[in-house]
Design an enzyme around this catalytic site. Structure first.
Site, PDB file in Angstrom:
ATOM      1  N   ALA A  46       0.868  -1.180   0.000  1.00  6.67           N
ATOM      2  CA  ALA A  46       0.000   0.000   0.000  1.00  6.67           C
ATOM      3  C   ALA A  46       0.902   1.226   0.000  1.00  6.67           C
ATOM      4  O   ALA A  46       2.052   1.163   0.448  1.00  6.67           O
ATOM      5  CB  ALA A  46      -0.883  -0.010   1.237  1.00  6.67           C
ATOM      6  N   GLY A 100       0.614  -4.994   0.787  1.00 10.93           N
ATOM      7  CA  GLY A 100      -0.565  -5.089  -0.087  1.00 10.93           C
ATOM      8  C   GLY A 100      -0.282  -5.813  -1.396  1.00 10.93           C
ATOM      9  O   GLY A 100      -1.197  -6.338  -2.027  1.00 10.93           O
ATOM     10  N   GLU A 139      -0.572  -9.374  -0.550  1.00 11.07           N
ATOM     11  CA  GLU A 139      -2.016  -9.607  -0.347  1.00 11.07           C
ATOM     12  C   GLU A 139      -2.763  -9.658  -1.675  1.00 11.07           C
ATOM     13  O   GLU A 139      -3.687 -10.457  -1.844  1.00 11.07           O
ATOM     14  CB  GLU A 139      -2.595  -8.502   0.543  1.00 11.07           C
ATOM     15  CG  GLU A 139      -2.058  -8.560   1.961  1.00 11.07           C
ATOM     16  CD  GLU A 139      -2.518  -7.381   2.796  1.00 11.07           C
ATOM     17  OE1 GLU A 139      -2.013  -6.261   2.588  1.00 11.07           O
ATOM     18  OE2 GLU A 139      -3.401  -7.571   3.653  1.00 11.07           O
ATOM     19  N   GLU A 197       4.472  -5.180   7.351  1.00 10.07           N
ATOM     20  CA  GLU A 197       3.697  -4.143   8.054  1.00 10.07           C
ATOM     21  C   GLU A 197       4.163  -3.911   9.481  1.00 10.07           C
ATOM     22  O   GLU A 197       4.035  -2.792  10.001  1.00 10.07           O
ATOM     23  CB  GLU A 197       2.198  -4.497   8.054  1.00 10.07           C
ATOM     24  CG  GLU A 197       1.515  -4.314   6.711  1.00 10.07           C
ATOM     25  CD  GLU A 197       1.632  -5.523   5.782  1.00 10.07           C
ATOM     26  OE1 GLU A 197       2.420  -6.451   6.089  1.00 10.07           O
ATOM     27  OE2 GLU A 197       0.941  -5.549   4.756  1.00 10.07           O
TER      28      GLU A 197
HETATM   29  N1  COA Z   1       4.590   3.180  -0.606  1.00  9.97           N
HETATM   30  C1  COA Z   1       4.997   4.342  -1.147  1.00  9.97           C
HETATM   31  N2  COA Z   1       6.127   4.478  -1.854  1.00  9.97           N
HETATM   32  C2  COA Z   1       6.872   3.378  -2.006  1.00  9.97           C
HETATM   33  C3  COA Z   1       6.531   2.137  -1.467  1.00  9.97           C
HETATM   34  C4  COA Z   1       5.317   2.060  -0.727  1.00  9.97           C
HETATM   35  N3  COA Z   1       4.885   0.903  -0.205  1.00  9.97           N
HETATM   36  N4  COA Z   1       7.487   1.235  -1.775  1.00  9.97           N
HETATM   37  C5  COA Z   1       8.419   1.907  -2.494  1.00  9.97           C
HETATM   38  N5  COA Z   1       8.048   3.193  -2.631  1.00  9.97           N
HETATM   39  C6  COA Z   1       8.768   4.262  -3.355  1.00  9.97           C
HETATM   40  C7  COA Z   1       9.966   4.768  -2.566  1.00  9.97           C
HETATM   41  O1  COA Z   1       9.563   5.738  -1.619  1.00  9.97           O
HETATM   42  C8  COA Z   1      10.806   5.348  -3.670  1.00  9.97           C
HETATM   43  O2  COA Z   1      10.268   6.594  -4.052  1.00  9.97           O
HETATM   44  P1  COA Z   1      11.258   7.863  -4.324  1.00  9.97           P
HETATM   45  O3  COA Z   1      12.138   7.420  -5.449  1.00  9.97           O
HETATM   46  O4  COA Z   1      10.322   8.981  -4.686  1.00  9.97           O
HETATM   47  O5  COA Z   1      12.020   8.069  -3.051  1.00  9.97           O
HETATM   48  C9  COA Z   1      10.568   4.389  -4.823  1.00  9.97           C
HETATM   49  O6  COA Z   1       9.335   3.735  -4.531  1.00  9.97           O
HETATM   50  C10 COA Z   1      11.641   3.326  -4.973  1.00  9.97           C
HETATM   51  O7  COA Z   1      11.765   2.647  -3.739  1.00  9.97           O
HETATM   52  P2  COA Z   1      13.176   2.515  -2.938  1.00  9.97           P
HETATM   53  O8  COA Z   1      12.855   2.282  -1.504  1.00  9.97           O
HETATM   54  O9  COA Z   1      14.073   3.639  -3.278  1.00  9.97           O
HETATM   55  O10 COA Z   1      13.737   1.176  -3.600  1.00  9.97           O
HETATM   56  P3  COA Z   1      14.770   0.147  -2.955  1.00  9.97           P
HETATM   57  O11 COA Z   1      15.209  -0.759  -4.052  1.00  9.97           O
HETATM   58  O12 COA Z   1      15.807   0.854  -2.158  1.00  9.97           O
HETATM   59  O13 COA Z   1      13.899  -0.715  -1.899  1.00  9.97           O
HETATM   60  C11 COA Z   1      11.940  -1.939  -1.166  1.00  9.97           C
HETATM   61  C12 COA Z   1      12.855  -1.533  -2.350  1.00  9.97           C
HETATM   62  C13 COA Z   1      10.747  -2.671  -1.736  1.00  9.97           C
HETATM   63  C14 COA Z   1      12.723  -2.867  -0.206  1.00  9.97           C
HETATM   64  C15 COA Z   1      11.503  -0.655  -0.410  1.00  9.97           C
HETATM   65  O14 COA Z   1      10.970   0.262  -1.363  1.00  9.97           O
HETATM   66  C16 COA Z   1      10.452  -0.883   0.649  1.00  9.97           C
HETATM   67  O15 COA Z   1      10.766  -1.390   1.724  1.00  9.97           O
HETATM   68  N6  COA Z   1       9.179  -0.507   0.370  1.00  9.97           N
HETATM   69  C17 COA Z   1       8.125  -0.550   1.320  1.00  9.97           C
HETATM   70  C18 COA Z   1       7.629  -1.955   1.503  1.00  9.97           C
HETATM   71  C19 COA Z   1       6.536  -2.001   2.570  1.00  9.97           C
HETATM   72  O16 COA Z   1       6.758  -1.740   3.735  1.00  9.97           O
HETATM   73  N7  COA Z   1       5.328  -2.338   2.129  1.00  9.97           N
HETATM   74  C20 COA Z   1       4.206  -2.505   3.023  1.00  9.97           C
HETATM   75  C21 COA Z   1       3.413  -1.268   3.072  1.00  9.97           C
HETATM   76  S1  COA Z   1       2.063  -1.462   4.217  1.00  9.97           S
END
Ligand code: COA
Length: 259
Positions: free
Chosen positions: A65, A111, A114, A134
């Site tokens: 999400a 999400g 999910e 989460e």
């Molecule tokens: N919501 C909003 N933005 C998200 C996102 C999310 N769930 N997941 C990734 N993004 C965005 C990042 O903020 C970043 O945006 P920016 O370039 O404007 O800063 C872009 O997507 C790329 O992500 P980034 O974190 O730079 O990539 P990465 O390769 O370093 O890491 C992940 C990849 C997937 C490990 C990391 O993005 C992450 O942990 N995401 C969240 C996962 C999460 O907690 N999901 C559950 C949500 S309830």
């Protein structure tokens, strides 16, 4: 037509691609609303028999999400977010009478995991990664993840993933039964299409019956055995079931019409 999705139908299979690669296809309000509409379109369009959900770009299926929309929510807002998502998208996919499968091409987190789990089954690329992170945000899944993860991989493994927030790779997801197949990235969509092409050659009402009765296992308000008897009886009277039996007796391929 959609701002955050690409939808293309080929050979009666709709491919719905979540298209926010710069945000790793995170599910914001717009994506949820558009996904809801796209799934309505799949269910309602007689020219579509089944669908694939996948993510745009090489990195992510859906990274969860959209966390940027969380900060202003109070308890009522959080409940509304989860309820709306479940109603518009997740439960609708699960209960779709047409098969909807996930082609997981990268991160399927929160999400995203999910969404993949709400689909009828999942195929993954070798680069896919799954997790419910989460707890790192002080949350739990809100789109059915606590329920479907337990259903799909069992309580012990689900509890560990939910409580650690750890990710698993595609090979582990295959071993856990979270995905049915793991293929090279370039073969992901063709593998998904080839399985759906086979399913599309069967009687659509029988396919809908498989989905309805298998889903009943996980609905404690339903008696799955009674639903099976009812559905079997209804199906045996259909034109397609008559055609199926006639084709078998006449040693020819059945031609089903969805009637
Ligand atoms: N919501 C909003 N933005 C998200 C996102 C999310 N769930 N997941 C990734 N993004 C965005 C990042 O903020 C970043 O945006 P920016 O370039 O404007 O800063 C872009 O997507 C790329 O992500 P980034 O974190 O730079 O990539 P990465 O390769 O370093 O890491 C992940 C990849 C997937 C490990 C990391 O993005 C992450 O942990 N995401 C969240 C996962 C999460 O907690 N999901 C559950 C949500 S309830």
């Amino acid at each position: 037509m959609y701002s955050s999705l690409l939808v293309e139908t080929v050979n009666q299979i709709a491919t719905i691609t979540i298209n926010r690669p710069d945000k790793l296809n995170a599910l914001n309000k717009t994506v949820i609303e558009e996904l809801g509409k796209a799934i309505d379109e799949v269910i309602g369009d007689p020219a579509i028999l089944s669908a694939i959900i996948t993510g745009s770009g090489p990195k992510a299926f859906v990274a969860g999400a959209d966390i940027s929309e969380f900060s202003l929510l109070d308890a009522a807002g959080g409940k509304a977010l989860a309820q709306k998502g479940q109603d518009l998208v997740f439960s609708k996919i699960e209960n779709s009478p047409k098969p909807i499968i996930a082609a997981v091409n990268g991160f399927a987190l929160g999400g995203g995991c999910e969404l993949a789990m709400a689909c009828h089954f999942r195929i993954a690329s070798e680069t896919a990664k799954f997790g419910q992170p989460e707890v790192n945000l002080g949350l739990i899944p809100g789109y059915g993840g606590t329920q479907r993860l337990v259903q799909l991989i069992g309580k012990g493994r689900a509890m560990e993933l939910l409580m650690t927030g750890n990710m698993i790779d595609a090979a582990t997801a295959l071993q856990y039964g979270l995905v049915n197949h793991v293929v090279k990235s370039e073969e992901l969509l063709s593998k998904a299409s080839s399985i759906l092409t086979l399913i599309n050659s069967k009687a659509p009402l029988a396919i809908a019956g498989c989905i309805k009765t298998a889903n009943a296992v996980f609905n404690e308000r339903q008696d799955g055995y009674a639903i099976e008897i009812e559905t079997f009886g209804n199906l045996i009277a259909t034109a397609d079931a008559k055609e199926g039996a006639a084709a078998f007796m006449e040693k020819r391929k059945a031609s089903f019409k969805g009637l």
